[in-house]
Design a protein around this motif. Sequence first.
Motif, PDB file in Angstrom:
ATOM      1  N   ARG A  66       7.950  -7.207  -5.539  1.00 41.50           N
ATOM      2  CA  ARG A  66       7.980  -8.307  -4.665  1.00 41.50           C
ATOM      3  C   ARG A  66       9.356  -8.789  -3.929  1.00 41.50           C
ATOM      4  O   ARG A  66       9.615  -8.912  -2.615  1.00 41.50           O
ATOM      5  CB  ARG A  66       7.310  -9.705  -4.859  1.00 41.50           C
TER       6      ARG A  66
ATOM      7  N   ASP B 219      -5.424 -11.041  -6.879  1.00 40.90           N
ATOM      8  CA  ASP B 219      -4.506 -11.325  -6.172  1.00 40.90           C
ATOM      9  C   ASP B 219      -4.290 -12.901  -6.384  1.00 40.90           C
ATOM     10  O   ASP B 219      -3.031 -13.458  -6.207  1.00 40.90           O
ATOM     11  CB  ASP B 219      -4.783 -11.020  -4.546  1.00 40.90           C
TER      12      ASP B 219
ATOM     13  N   ARG C 165      -2.723 -13.737 -10.151  1.00 39.30           N
ATOM     14  CA  ARG C 165      -1.278 -13.145 -10.795  1.00 39.30           C
ATOM     15  C   ARG C 165      -0.454 -14.402 -10.508  1.00 39.30           C
ATOM     16  O   ARG C 165      -0.569 -15.288  -9.819  1.00 39.30           O
ATOM     17  CB  ARG C 165      -0.985 -12.102  -9.833  1.00 39.30           C
TER      18      ARG C 165
ATOM     19  N   ARG D 263     -10.471  -6.970  -5.788  1.00 39.06           N
ATOM     20  CA  ARG D 263      -8.961  -7.405  -5.340  1.00 39.06           C
ATOM     21  C   ARG D 263      -8.505  -8.780  -5.377  1.00 39.06           C
ATOM     22  O   ARG D 263      -7.230  -9.274  -5.593  1.00 39.06           O
ATOM     23  CB  ARG D 263      -8.783  -6.302  -4.116  1.00 39.06           C
TER      24      ARG D 263
ATOM     25  N   ARG E 287      -0.439 -12.368   2.139  1.00 40.26           N
ATOM     26  CA  ARG E 287      -1.107 -13.100   1.212  1.00 40.26           C
ATOM     27  C   ARG E 287      -0.297 -14.324   0.524  1.00 40.26           C
ATOM     28  O   ARG E 287      -0.537 -15.386   0.177  1.00 40.26           O
ATOM     29  CB  ARG E 287      -1.272 -12.308  -0.195  1.00 40.26           C
ATOM     30  N   ASP E 288       1.359 -14.099   0.861  1.00 43.62           N
ATOM     31  CA  ASP E 288       2.224 -15.200   0.390  1.00 43.62           C
ATOM     32  C   ASP E 288       3.231 -15.496   1.478  1.00 43.62           C
ATOM     33  O   ASP E 288       4.234 -15.832   1.028  1.00 43.62           O
ATOM     34  CB  ASP E 288       2.908 -14.822  -0.623  1.00 43.62           C
TER      35      ASP E 288
ATOM     36  N   ARG F  30       0.770  -1.025   0.043  1.00 40.37           N
ATOM     37  CA  ARG F  30       0.150   0.133   0.082  1.00 40.37           C
ATOM     38  C   ARG F  30       0.870   1.222  -0.014  1.00 40.37           C
ATOM     39  O   ARG F  30       0.621   2.220  -0.553  1.00 40.37           O
ATOM     40  CB  ARG F  30      -0.786   0.115   1.311  1.00 40.37           C
TER      41      ARG F  30
HETATM   42  O1  C5P Z   1      -3.730  -6.934   3.368  1.00 37.64           O
HETATM   43  P1  C5P Z   1      -3.836  -5.676   2.562  1.00 37.64           P
HETATM   44  O2  C5P Z   1      -5.343  -5.607   2.056  1.00 37.64           O
HETATM   45  O3  C5P Z   1      -3.638  -4.530   3.071  1.00 37.64           O
HETATM   46  O4  C5P Z   1      -3.359  -5.886   1.057  1.00 37.64           O
HETATM   47  C1  C5P Z   1      -3.223  -4.924   0.191  1.00 37.64           C
HETATM   48  C2  C5P Z   1      -2.807  -5.581  -1.244  1.00 37.64           C
HETATM   49  O5  C5P Z   1      -1.138  -5.877  -1.046  1.00 37.64           O
HETATM   50  C3  C5P Z   1      -3.393  -6.936  -1.488  1.00 37.64           C
HETATM   51  O6  C5P Z   1      -4.556  -6.669  -2.182  1.00 37.64           O
HETATM   52  C4  C5P Z   1      -2.300  -7.532  -2.367  1.00 37.64           C
HETATM   53  O7  C5P Z   1      -2.299  -6.941  -3.615  1.00 37.64           O
HETATM   54  C5  C5P Z   1      -0.902  -6.977  -1.806  1.00 37.64           C
HETATM   55  N1  C5P Z   1      -0.362  -7.958  -0.874  1.00 37.64           N
HETATM   56  C6  C5P Z   1       0.397  -8.939  -1.603  1.00 37.64           C
HETATM   57  N2  C5P Z   1       1.046  -9.669  -0.717  1.00 37.64           N
HETATM   58  C7  C5P Z   1       1.133  -9.571   0.717  1.00 37.64           C
HETATM   59  C8  C5P Z   1       0.571  -8.688   1.196  1.00 37.64           C
HETATM   60  C9  C5P Z   1      -0.446  -7.733   0.524  1.00 37.64           C
HETATM   61  O8  C5P Z   1       0.371  -9.090  -2.606  1.00 37.64           O
HETATM   62  N3  C5P Z   1       1.923 -10.399   1.671  1.00 37.64           N
END
Ligand code: C5P
Length: 233
Positions: free
Chosen positions: A118, A193, A196, A189, A139-140, A36
Amino acid sequence: MRIAIDGPASSGKSSVGRLVAEELGFGFLDTGLLYRAITRRAIDLGWFPVPTTAAEVAGVAYDQVRRDLTELASATDAQGSGLSFTIVVDGTPLSDAQLEAADVELFVPAVASIESVRDALRAVQRSVATRGGSVLAGRDIGTVVLPDAECKIFLDATAEARASRRATQRGYAVGSAEHQAILASLIARDAEDRARPVAPLIAATDAITIYTDEIALTDVVKQVVAEARRVAR
Ligand code: C5P
């Protein structure tokens, strides 16, 4: 001990992660804030909207945006410790309010799909995770950032339940236009996510999945703490 908590948007990762960390005396980082923060800076610097047509994406302009975003990611840090980290991009600290804005949520999946971004942010996340006991939410985390984490949790819930929770947190009535916009944004979103190719949103094969639709936050926290204590034995 490292605890990885992954899951879709608004599944409770951050609330659960923070409370689990508090209970165990661990550090906590919400890794979504890193993605973000870069997106916020890029918007503020006037880099968006990013090129979206096939011709633009194939062209030099897209490469340049990708390089610029990667540079921002390399200049990003999570400063602080324990339960309180501030995300700093290129010397600029960003507040939670700046990072929660709707324009950030619109563009963040595109930023997060860039492999070199990333790669740069993975280093920041791993450096936080080496500082004693830690909980990272994202997420990962269980699949890519900390594949050897001792405890892996995947939090899931229906998009409807997640959107209602988020709307209530923000003070919007259930069924309001704001609630509907939140639901649409979450669904979009999550789809990006999950789709990808790089580090998609998916449960690690060794993660425990908890469906939170019908469970109170405190009970989810208890389950995660119990699992952490079990694997620590
Ligand atoms: O968790 P949050 O909604 O704040 O995450 C914002 C965005 O950051 C997610 O929609 C995703 O695209 C990305 N994200 C990610 N990998 C993470 C945390 C967040 O790709 N470990």
